[in-house]
Scaffold this motif. Sequence first.
Motif, PDB file in Angstrom:
ATOM      1  N   ARG A   1       0.749  -1.205   0.048  1.00 55.67           N
ATOM      2  CA  ARG A   1       0.194   0.041   0.067  1.00 55.67           C
ATOM      3  C   ARG A   1       0.998   1.352   0.217  1.00 55.67           C
ATOM      4  O   ARG A   1       0.425   2.313  -0.445  1.00 55.67           O
ATOM      5  CB  ARG A   1      -0.812   0.076   1.123  1.00 55.67           C
ATOM      6  N   LYS A   2       1.963   1.069   0.332  1.00 55.04           N
ATOM      7  CA  LYS A   2       2.993   2.342   0.658  1.00 55.04           C
ATOM      8  C   LYS A   2       3.638   2.442  -0.740  1.00 55.04           C
ATOM      9  O   LYS A   2       4.243   3.356  -0.928  1.00 55.04           O
ATOM     10  CB  LYS A   2       4.072   2.052   1.581  1.00 55.04           C
TER      11      LYS A   2
ATOM     12  N   ASP B   1      -9.422  -7.103   6.371  1.00 56.98           N
ATOM     13  CA  ASP B   1      -8.881  -5.687   6.886  1.00 56.98           C
ATOM     14  C   ASP B   1      -8.590  -5.587   8.328  1.00 56.98           C
ATOM     15  O   ASP B   1      -8.489  -4.561   8.854  1.00 56.98           O
ATOM     16  CB  ASP B   1     -10.023  -4.703   6.251  1.00 56.98           C
TER      17      ASP B   1
ATOM     18  N   LYS C   1      -2.850   5.915  -7.738  1.00 53.83           N
ATOM     19  CA  LYS C   1      -3.557   6.387  -6.683  1.00 53.83           C
ATOM     20  C   LYS C   1      -3.318   5.594  -5.500  1.00 53.83           C
ATOM     21  O   LYS C   1      -3.158   4.277  -5.537  1.00 53.83           O
ATOM     22  CB  LYS C   1      -5.095   6.075  -7.290  1.00 53.83           C
ATOM     23  N   LYS C   2      -3.176   6.187  -4.367  1.00 54.25           N
ATOM     24  CA  LYS C   2      -2.888   5.629  -2.999  1.00 54.25           C
ATOM     25  C   LYS C   2      -3.940   4.808  -2.631  1.00 54.25           C
ATOM     26  O   LYS C   2      -5.203   4.879  -2.890  1.00 54.25           O
ATOM     27  CB  LYS C   2      -3.030   6.599  -1.934  1.00 54.25           C
ATOM     28  N   PHE C   3      -3.428   3.437  -2.413  1.00 52.74           N
ATOM     29  CA  PHE C   3      -4.381   2.509  -2.012  1.00 52.74           C
ATOM     30  C   PHE C   3      -4.896   2.427  -0.488  1.00 52.74           C
ATOM     31  O   PHE C   3      -4.059   2.572   0.328  1.00 52.74           O
ATOM     32  CB  PHE C   3      -3.977   0.990  -2.238  1.00 52.74           C
ATOM     33  N   GLU C   4      -6.289   2.368  -0.171  1.00 47.77           N
ATOM     34  CA  GLU C   4      -6.469   2.337   1.241  1.00 47.77           C
ATOM     35  C   GLU C   4      -7.082   1.015   1.741  1.00 47.77           C
ATOM     36  O   GLU C   4      -7.437   0.930   2.876  1.00 47.77           O
ATOM     37  CB  GLU C   4      -7.515   3.454   1.316  1.00 47.77           C
TER      38      GLU C   4
ATOM     39  N   TYR D   1       2.378   1.888  -3.897  1.00 47.15           N
ATOM     40  CA  TYR D   1       1.530   1.882  -5.173  1.00 47.15           C
ATOM     41  C   TYR D   1       2.076   2.354  -6.574  1.00 47.15           C
ATOM     42  O   TYR D   1       1.576   1.843  -7.424  1.00 47.15           O
ATOM     43  CB  TYR D   1       0.266   2.454  -4.543  1.00 47.15           C
TER      44      TYR D   1
END
Length: 869
Positions: free
Chosen positions: A477-478, A751, A490-493, A480
């Motif tokens: 996620r860091k 999650d 796009k930053k992944f959440e 991407y």
Amino acid sequence: MSTFTKFRSIASVFIVLAFASLCFSQSVPKPEEVLGFKVGADYHLATYAQAIEYFKKLEENSKRVKLFDMGKTSMGQTMTYAVISSEENLANLEKYKKIVQRLSLAKGLSKEEAGKLSKEGKAVVYIDGGLHASECAPAQHNIQLAYDLVTASDARTLRILKDVIIVLVFANPDGMNLLAEWYHPNVGTPYEISSMPWLYHIYAGHDNNRDSYIANLIETQNMTRLINKEWYPVILYNHHQTAPFPARIWIPPNSEPTNPNVHPLIVRWQNLVGSAMGAAFDEEGKEGAISRLIFDTWYPGYVTQVVDSHNIISILTETALYRYATPHFYTIRDFPKQYQDLTMSAFYPSPWKGGWWRLKDAVDYCLTASMAVLDVASKYKKALLFNKYKMGMDVIARFQKEPPFAWIIPEKQRDQGTASLLLNRMILLGINVHKSEEAFSCDGIKYPAGTYIIPMDQPFALFIKNVFEEQTYPDLRKYYQLWQGLIRPKKFEGAPFESYDMMGWTLPYQFGIKVYSANSQVKCKMTLLREVKPHPGEIAGTPKYAYLISHETNASFAATNRILKQGGRVLWAKGSFKAGKSDFPEGTIIVPSRSLKRTFMDKLAKELNLKITGISARPKTETYSLKKVRTGMYKSWMASANEGWTRWVLEKYEFPYKSIFDADIRAGNLRSNYDVIIIPDARRPSAIINGYPKGTMPPKYVGGITLNGLRNLKSFVEEGGTLVFINSACNLAVESFGIPVRNVIRTVKRDEFVCDGSILRMNFDTNHPLAYGMAKDAPTVFENSCAFDLMPTFGKKKEPKSVAKYPGENPLMSGYIYGARIIQQKSAILDVPYGKGKLVLLGFPVQFRAQPYGTFKLLFNAIYYGGLE
């Protein structure tokens, strides 16, 4: 001589060669003339026996092929492989093997010498097929590829044969036979595409491609010797199926994350080869080649990734598969929605449009891919050979300047035999292991003479770093930007991404041995070892009363099994005690000397390298008495690699057992035949109960143990038996036996918690027989595992006992964990009273892929716990 005369002479030579090749090819039998069908024909699979019969015909009729044996398989077959090249190259194999070996080992070779050898040498390319036997096209393709290479007369193939030496391997001979023998009788029946109800490798099944960094399996050992001790290929190509649907083949570039312990040139060459493959497919009108998704290179236990850090360019492909040799027709409506509009993309530029897919199609795609690899090897022969040298020298130079400068392994370990085993496997994998001839100090620690040292100034040092260090799995996620491939990443959440396989595997942790990385240069005299030999076993002291054996060594369980088989008595000390000037912990194995001859015990100590202590008087401690345990292990028709690996471990340490099938459990009367029954890992308890649905398999293989069988298991325990559940099979006990236990991970969402394929720290109650021989804190593998809460009980019910717990702080040792708080202070091993018997819940895979040697004893203790008196 005029230009015309020169041209005419050269042309004459090529005409003669082409004519010779044509005449030669006419004498070589086609595959169908030996097999009785064409390679890739609908409803036909060649067995390994047929394939080798055909290869022998090729060798008899062709000067372009030689056959060699590399050893036996797990089922006793001979593993035969083919070496294919020009006649001249085959006549000089030893010369070319020495050249590529010299370039691979690099040290002491100048750049100029390496350049000359690279020009003179030949590119060795290893290609295998059939590792995963149910992925049948690659093994069948081997047969056609061999024929095509030995009979070809076109300029491209002749160039390949001149520049390249091909090592062609059937990676799983047993599975190739097993699969064909299962499939052929089912052709034309309702069960034509039914799953095989047993493993296609007798022990490992699909996990035979997870064994390469440890080489437990005989086949892995054979291939490892071939690759790291004999041929040193520049490229290793490992064929697989199946591609992500609807693509027809997956090719490099790979997905993320990328393992950091490889030379950058490996990645560059993998991408180049993948691009060459893609171009070849499009040139030949073969649609559906896709890249850059699903398959990453993080885990080094595969046949492919294990060689990356040996400076060998590994290539994996995944060709589309339906089932066996049965054809299937697809329409676009069968495709996932995102593929139905046939959108072109950078890594899927020629989408497949659907249609028939046959085994022959898959074989043809494999052939195109193999020829593309060989073409690259030929065109870039000199560069590939020189880069092999360059990578080796770069690695050597790196670790002459930066830490770790070495790995230091003390000779004194809790289990010296297991430590020796690990070091010998590293030697097999091409690593130089030394032994110090004198005492030395490093980083402020003093080490005695006899300490093992793995210097890092060696060409394959990145491999040892890869398997000895702790892994820190990257949170994608860091990063991407690395994997999204969009103009505006796009930053992944969402929830963290897991690896395709393991996220942490540190082998010293799995083996339970201590190693130290050297942050300064190691300065001492040392000797290069060909083999690590543990101290010879011996009996010290006078065994007037008994022999004492440490519970900490895995070999002690093989000893226990031999002693019981011989009719001797075996006791376990309930508490610690002193004998002479030595202290002995709880769990110490006591063998009364009257029960066995001294000659038997001397032989036992020698063969198992055991240090046995003789004592003259009875120790001041209470004891448990062991008896021969009648052990059964559940074997589902939904074949499980976990079950196979458990068999491998039991057989290695000489535990007698019988496989128990669904029908045996449904029949009941289990207590009269067994003291202990093992239920190996099963992700879904319902699969144990229900098995395959009716109509999907021949009647013998459907139905599971059923609810009636579940009642029989309960009766078995109520009558005094012991049920041992491993890893996620514990959910069957939790959900079906009415015990006051809850698996807190069972309903957790992705999650909230991510950890599969990591190594965690565990706290053990070493006063409990299930944990005898363990350290109070030890590394364990976490893979779809359990974390138990104990619920309050009422009345006179005996409460479960916790034998192992996750610590209160973050338990991660290697890999990745997200949501650690969920399992902190939760139990991982339980001893649960049930009627007259007991349930043992081993909530993590103590024998995972036969790799965590440090926790095998938890399974062994559980077996004997069922027979303690």
